[in-house]
Design a protein around this motif. Structure first.
Motif, short mmCIF file in Angstrom:
data_model
loop_
_atom_site.label_atom_id
_atom_site.label_comp_id
_atom_site.label_asym_id
_atom_site.label_seq_id
_atom_site.Cartn_x
_atom_site.Cartn_y
_atom_site.Cartn_z
N GLN A 79 -6.63 44.18 44.53
CA GLN A 79 -7.20 42.90 45.01
C GLN A 79 -8.67 43.04 45.42
O GLN A 79 -9.28 42.07 45.85
CB GLN A 79 -6.37 42.35 46.17
N SER A 80 -9.22 44.25 45.29
CA SER A 80 -10.62 44.45 45.63
C SER A 80 -11.52 43.64 44.70
O SER A 80 -11.25 43.55 43.49
CB SER A 80 -10.98 45.94 45.50
N PRO A 81 -12.62 43.08 45.24
CA PRO A 81 -13.54 42.35 44.35
C PRO A 81 -14.26 43.28 43.36
O PRO A 81 -14.89 42.81 42.42
CB PRO A 81 -14.55 41.72 45.32
N ASN A 82 -14.14 44.59 43.58
CA ASN A 82 -14.78 45.57 42.68
C ASN A 82 -13.78 46.18 41.71
O ASN A 82 -14.05 47.22 41.11
CB ASN A 82 -15.45 46.66 43.51
N TYR A 83 -12.64 45.52 41.54
CA TYR A 83 -11.60 45.98 40.61
C TYR A 83 -11.82 45.29 39.26
O TYR A 83 -11.72 44.07 39.15
CB TYR A 83 -10.21 45.62 41.17
N PHE A 84 -12.13 46.10 38.23
CA PHE A 84 -12.39 45.54 36.89
C PHE A 84 -11.57 46.24 35.81
O PHE A 84 -11.90 46.17 34.62
CB PHE A 84 -13.89 45.65 36.56
N ALA A 85 -10.51 46.95 36.21
CA ALA A 85 -9.73 47.76 35.27
C ALA A 85 -8.58 46.95 34.66
O ALA A 85 -8.25 45.87 35.16
CB ALA A 85 -9.18 48.99 35.99
N TYR A 86 -7.98 47.51 33.61
CA TYR A 86 -6.79 46.93 32.96
C TYR A 86 -6.96 45.42 32.80
O TYR A 86 -7.92 44.95 32.22
CB TYR A 86 -5.52 47.26 33.78
N TYR A 87 -5.99 44.67 33.34
CA TYR A 87 -6.16 43.23 33.53
C TYR A 87 -5.86 42.95 34.99
O TYR A 87 -5.18 43.73 35.66
CB TYR A 87 -5.20 42.45 32.63
N PRO A 88 -6.34 41.81 35.52
CA PRO A 88 -6.12 41.54 36.94
C PRO A 88 -4.65 41.33 37.27
O PRO A 88 -3.83 41.06 36.40
CB PRO A 88 -6.91 40.24 37.16
N SER A 89 -4.33 41.48 38.55
CA SER A 89 -2.99 41.15 39.05
C SER A 89 -3.21 40.38 40.34
O SER A 89 -3.35 40.96 41.41
CB SER A 89 -2.20 42.44 39.31
N ASN A 90 -3.29 39.07 40.20
CA ASN A 90 -3.77 38.22 41.30
C ASN A 90 -2.81 38.09 42.47
O ASN A 90 -1.60 37.94 42.30
CB ASN A 90 -4.03 36.80 40.78
N SER A 91 -3.42 38.12 43.65
CA SER A 91 -2.72 37.72 44.88
C SER A 91 -3.48 36.51 45.40
O SER A 91 -4.67 36.36 45.13
CB SER A 91 -2.77 38.86 45.89
N ILE A 380 -10.45 30.01 36.70
CA ILE A 380 -10.52 30.72 35.41
C ILE A 380 -11.96 30.69 34.87
O ILE A 380 -12.50 31.70 34.44
CB ILE A 380 -9.57 30.04 34.38
N ARG A 381 -12.56 29.50 34.93
CA ARG A 381 -13.92 29.35 34.40
C ARG A 381 -14.92 30.23 35.14
O ARG A 381 -15.85 30.77 34.55
CB ARG A 381 -14.37 27.88 34.48
N SER A 382 -14.73 30.38 36.45
CA SER A 382 -15.68 31.19 37.23
C SER A 382 -15.64 32.64 36.78
O SER A 382 -16.68 33.30 36.68
CB SER A 382 -15.38 31.08 38.73
N HIS A 383 -14.46 33.15 36.46
CA HIS A 383 -14.35 34.54 35.99
C HIS A 383 -14.95 34.70 34.59
O HIS A 383 -15.59 35.71 34.29
CB HIS A 383 -12.88 34.98 35.99
N ILE A 384 -14.75 33.71 33.75
CA ILE A 384 -15.31 33.78 32.39
C ILE A 384 -16.84 33.73 32.46
O ILE A 384 -17.54 34.46 31.75
CB ILE A 384 -14.71 32.66 31.50
N LYS A 385 -17.34 32.94 33.39
CA LYS A 385 -18.80 32.86 33.60
C LYS A 385 -19.35 34.22 34.07
O LYS A 385 -20.40 34.68 33.62
CB LYS A 385 -19.10 31.77 34.63
N LEU A 386 -18.62 34.88 34.96
CA LEU A 386 -19.05 36.20 35.45
C LEU A 386 -19.02 37.25 34.33
O LEU A 386 -19.88 38.12 34.25
CB LEU A 386 -18.17 36.66 36.61
N GLY A 460 -11.53 39.35 37.13
CA GLY A 460 -10.33 38.54 37.38
C GLY A 460 -9.74 38.66 38.77
O GLY A 460 -8.74 38.03 39.08
N ALA A 461 -10.34 39.49 39.63
CA ALA A 461 -9.82 39.59 41.00
C ALA A 461 -10.28 38.36 41.79
O ALA A 461 -11.40 37.89 41.63
CB ALA A 461 -10.32 40.86 41.67
N PRO A 462 -9.38 37.83 42.65
CA PRO A 462 -9.70 36.57 43.34
C PRO A 462 -10.97 36.60 44.19
O PRO A 462 -11.61 35.57 44.37
CB PRO A 462 -8.47 36.35 44.23
N LEU A 463 -11.36 37.78 44.70
CA LEU A 463 -12.51 37.84 45.60
C LEU A 463 -13.83 38.18 44.88
O LEU A 463 -14.88 38.23 45.51
CB LEU A 463 -12.25 38.88 46.70
N THR A 464 -13.76 38.42 43.57
CA THR A 464 -14.96 38.86 42.84
C THR A 464 -16.02 37.76 42.75
O THR A 464 -15.72 36.62 42.39
CB THR A 464 -14.59 39.34 41.42
N GLU A 465 -17.26 38.13 43.08
CA GLU A 465 -18.42 37.22 42.96
C GLU A 465 -19.50 37.90 42.11
O GLU A 465 -19.37 39.08 41.76
CB GLU A 465 -18.99 36.90 44.36
#
Length: 488
Positions: A79-91, A380-386, A460-465
């Motif tokens: 759930q770390s905002p710095n997690y970019f591995a595999y695919y996300p697993s959202n909480s 979803i769009r915010s992650h695709i934009k990032l 794809g992590a919920p806290l990623t900016e």
């Protein structure tokens, strides 16, 4: 002895529950202080915990202290905002409180009577989600089909493979098992191979057809048709085709419409795995990646990947629920009851491998109600934009290249080898991956495409900016600079 912990007590639950929620909320506040990828060595915990359970009860505070000091260092922080591995697993807040309620009620909903609400809510929320995805009406519970929550996409592909196997064997005779053939691209998730092993499909009859960069790693309908023709010529029986919307390695999208027509003309079961990318298809601008799903017999997406629903919650829809039930149902005396005997209800035990099942629809219901479709689309769009932003950063640094076109929120890229030496390129990117992950400030993973070692950056992590994406890119650049200096 007054404070002894009872098996269940409302006031003690309130006290301990509040403390645990505070502990988890504090964890989220400080999540960026931890290395994303756990840096412990194998076997680390054995030295930190006693070798047998206590005879007398310990205090809750002691246990919380142990979690902080001994367990969290051995956690990789998905759930770390710095997690970019595999695919996300959202909480999410909604997913968490739904999970909490499910644990609190703690029902085992294998048949309708064991908790009518559990079965009926699952049918309703999967109809809601099917409508959000604009799935064909055949997948809704009002007709012959319907949805069911499985634990993972691996379970989903297994149960539909079993349904398809039994359906074809009823037609051609059960001795024909050794002639049954399964088809997918070699980019299909490894769960298909495991499902074939469990279902008794001969390993040599599991055809994983090579996908190349010429189709951006999607399955070629022409190649599939040729392979099926060859198999028919030698007396084999093609019976199951699996296509993917968003492959694990590179988010390739198989051409569903063409593949579905081939499956239909050969009387095969057509399953579509959209475990990761299915979530994006609630946005109208990405829904076209699912075009052709009307040809499918079953469709799967994981709400627990990129849809704010805590693990596990894998949504599977089938057009013909009787195929699942015929393959998976049992009717022992001790489970017989009036509603089931009268065929008035759905008993989800007959749609899955285990008997018991958790009240998983609660968390999906909470997510859909507390966020609503518009907020989920924005998420979803915010992650695709990032991910687009990360792709642009790579394009500005000539030392790197994007390897396959970005479709959703995964970017596949690599550091270019010095003097075009490919074997050096593979080693270089492996070293870069290890260097980045050992900093603890970001976590990325890899794949191999056409023999090249590729880095995967999945937002794809919920806290990623944006600041987290920029920071990860800076680490990648710095480590690349060091590695390239060493290799000169």
């Amino acid at each position: 002895m007054e404070n002894r912990l009872k098996p269940m007590d409302a006031e003690q639950l309130r006290e301990y529950g509040h403390k645990m929620v505070d502990f988890i909320a504090d964890y989220y506040k400080t999540i960026e202080n931890f290395p994303v990828l756990s840096q412990v060595e194998p076997g680390y915990l054995r030295n930190l915990l006693p070798d047998s359970a206590p005879n007398q009860p310990d205090s809750f505070q002691h246990v919380l202290d142990d979690i902080q000091a001994k367990i969290l260092p051995g956690v990789t922080h998905w759930q770390s905002p710095n997690y970019f591995a595999y695919y996300p697993s959202n909480s999410s807040v909604a997913g968490f409180v739904g999970e909490m309620l499910s644990a609190g009620l703690n029902i085992v909903g294998f048949s309708w009577i064991t908790s009518p609400a559990a079965t009926e809510l699952e049918m309703i929320v999967l109809d809601w989600l099917a409508k959000m995805l604009k799935l064909p009406e055949d997948f809704l519970s009002a007709g012959q089909g319907g949805g069911v929550i499985q634990g993972t996409a691996s379970e989903a592909v297994l149960v539909v493979l079993l349904a398809a196997r039994d359906k074809v064997l009823r037609r051609v005779g059960k001795d024909a098992l050794e002639k049954l053939v399964v088809y997918a691209s070699d980019q299909m998730h490894s769960s298909l191979q495991k499902a074939c092993q469990i279902a008794g499909i001969h390993p040599e009859n599991c055809r994983l057809l090579k996908a190349t960069s010429s189709t951006n790693y999607a399955l070629s309908p022409e190649f599939l048709s040729e392979t099926i023709s060859q198999d028919l010529t030698i007396g084999l029986i093609p019976f199951f085709l699996c296509a993917t919307v968003g492959t694990t390695s590179s988010t390739a999208v198989d051409p569903l419409l063409s593949l579905g027509k081939i499956a239909k003309s050969n009387g095969m079961w057509f399953h579509v795995d959209a475990a990761y990318a299915g979530s994006a298809c609630v946005c109208p601008e990405f829904r076209h990646y699912m075009d052709g799903v009307e040809e499918a017999d079953s469709f799967n997406m994981n709400a627990h990947k990129w849809f704010l629903t805590n693990f596990d919650c894998s949504a599977l829809w089938v057009k013909d629920r009787s195929a699942l039930v015929q393959a998976l149902s049992t009717n022992p005396e001790y489970l017989k009851n009036k509603a089931s005997q009268a065929n008035m209800v759905v008993d989800y035990k007959d749609w899955q491998v285990p008997l018991g099942r958790r009240f998983r629809s609660l968390k999906l219901w909470m997510v859909l109600r507390l966020y609503g479709l518009e907020n989920l689309q924005c998420y979803i769009r915010s992650h695709i934009k990032l991910a687009k932003h990360f792709e642009n950063l790579i394009a500005q640094d000539p030392r790197f290249e994007v390897v396959t076109p970005r479709i959703f929120s995964l970017v596949c890229f690599r550091l270019l080898p010095v003097r075009n030496d490919e074997s050096h390129g593979n080693k270089l990117n492996h070293q870069l991956l290890d260097a980045v992950n050992s900093t603890g400030s970001a976590f990325i993973s890899h794949t191999v495409l056409s023999g090249k070692y590729i880095l995967r950056f999945a937002v794809g992590a919920p806290l990623t900016e944006e600041k987290h994406v920029n920071a990860a890119w800076k680490v990648l650049q710095d480590k690349a600079t060091s590695l390239l200096a060493e290799s000169l």
